[in-house]
Design an enzyme around this catalytic site. Structure first.
Site, short mmCIF file in Angstrom:
data_model
loop_
_atom_site.label_atom_id
_atom_site.label_comp_id
_atom_site.label_asym_id
_atom_site.label_seq_id
_atom_site.Cartn_x
_atom_site.Cartn_y
_atom_site.Cartn_z
N CYS A 135 53.95 12.90 16.40
CA CYS A 135 55.22 12.68 15.70
C CYS A 135 55.49 11.18 15.54
O CYS A 135 54.80 10.50 14.82
CB CYS A 135 56.34 13.42 16.43
SG CYS A 135 57.85 13.59 15.46
N HIS A 164 54.26 19.08 17.39
CA HIS A 164 54.30 18.75 18.82
C HIS A 164 53.51 19.76 19.67
O HIS A 164 54.09 20.72 20.16
CB HIS A 164 55.76 18.76 19.30
CG HIS A 164 56.58 17.62 18.81
ND1 HIS A 164 56.75 16.46 19.53
CD2 HIS A 164 57.26 17.45 17.66
CE1 HIS A 164 57.52 15.62 18.85
NE2 HIS A 164 57.84 16.19 17.71
N GLU A 169 52.65 19.43 22.65
CA GLU A 169 53.16 19.43 24.03
C GLU A 169 54.38 20.34 24.17
O GLU A 169 54.81 20.62 25.28
CB GLU A 169 53.49 17.99 24.47
CG GLU A 169 54.83 17.43 24.02
CD GLU A 169 54.86 16.98 22.55
OE1 GLU A 169 53.95 17.34 21.79
OE2 GLU A 169 55.84 16.31 22.16
#
Lengths: 84, 222
Positions: free
Chosen positions: B85, B193, B195
């Site tokens: 990002c 994302h 994660e």
């Protein structure tokens, strides 16, 4: 001497400009017709200590290239900010 | 194996990234942005957020943080670098990845799951995935529209540098591009994302295959 300088940063030709397009679409509702090719950009005003105005503009162009614009998508140009 | 997560003033996904890596059983530590080296790390993650307030342009100020020179050296010696990002935006501003990220086509902040297709497995992020594999990974951005000129797009395609594409383009990204890599494959950036996709309990665990690939022992020496 201090020279007032303005740097204009605009999107390069062919790079999509959703902000400009949105502004353009809003205009007819306000009664402004016949406005096309609206492109949004940024301008930066600064004073530059230099030997001459051309030296100040050169410095502005350099810092515009290095920081104020992303050359991948934007053009930058420096002009005198002196009130004429 | 130790992963460093760079923290800029304004980063806000650094704990997510750190926890995601640690949940894979890998050691991870923060690296403050004023550090001038990344010695001792086997991989570096630039996390999401709004580094330096996203002032000027996302990533424009962050790319001049002292740590970025170290990251560039690390990358040029073959070290694994991942920008997620805002981290992707920083990598493009730093010239470590081609192209740029622009405001979303609809001028709205997007926070939603997206479905990605793995287009290239020749990267430190996708080496554990299979080509054509679909992954559900969330996006969370305002300036996520991938942009580049025709010549850059042609070279991205010729060099197999498009790593991930959206199945349904959410933001106006050119050619549905969600993530790209450098020619060597050791530097990767993506807007989604991974994660935040580490557990089915929280919607998706599809980010695991990506981060598992990233934390794998480095292929090249550095």
């Amino acid at each position: 001497m201090n020279y007032p300088v303005i740097v204009d940063v605009t999107l390069r030709h062919g790079i999509a400009d959703p902000e400009g397009a949105t502004i353009e679409r809003a205009l007819p509702a306000l009664g402004f017709t016949g406005v096309t090719n609206m492109r949004a950009g940024k301008s930066f005003r600064m004073d530059i200590d230099a030997e001459s105005e051309s030296a100040a503009l050169e410095k502005a162009a350099a810092l515009a290239q290095r920081l104020l614009s992303n050359p991948v998508i934007e053009n930058a140009s420096a002009r005198s900010g002196a009130k004429g | 194996m130790k992963i460093g997560v760079v923290v800029f003033p304004g980063s806000n996904c650094e704990y997510d990234a750190l926890n995601a890596v640690q949940s894979l059983g890998v050691e991870a530590e923060f690296i403050w942005h004023t550090n001038t080296d990344v010695e001792g790390f086997d991989g570096v993650i630039l996390p999401g957020g709004f580094a330096h307030g996203d002032y000027l342009r996302p990533g424009a100020i962050a790319r001049f943080s002292p740590v970025m020179e170290a990251v560039a050296r690390f990358a040029s010696s073959g070290g694994a670098v991942l920008g997620i990002c805002n981290g992707f935006q920083v990598l493009t501003e730093a010239g470590l990845l081609p192209g740029a990220l622009q405001k979303n086509a609809g001028l709205t902040f997007l926070c939603q799951p997206t479905t990605l297709v793995v287009e290239s497995t020749a990267s430190v992020l996708t080496r554990g995935a299979t080509k054509g594999q679909e992954l559900v990974v969330p996006i969370n951005h305002f300036s996520g529209a991938y942009t580049c000129d025709d010549a850059t797009l042609a070279s991205l395609e010729a060099n197999d540098q498009i790593v991930l594409r959206y199945t349904q383009n959410p933001n106006g990204s050119r050619d549905d591009i969600a993530g790209v890599r450098n020619v060597e494959g050791n530097v990767v950036g993506l807007m989604p994302h991974p994660e935040r996709a580490m557990s089915t309990l929280l919607g998706s665990a599809d980010g695991r295959v990506l981060l598992e690939g990233f934390v794998r022992a480095p292929v090249g020496a550095h």
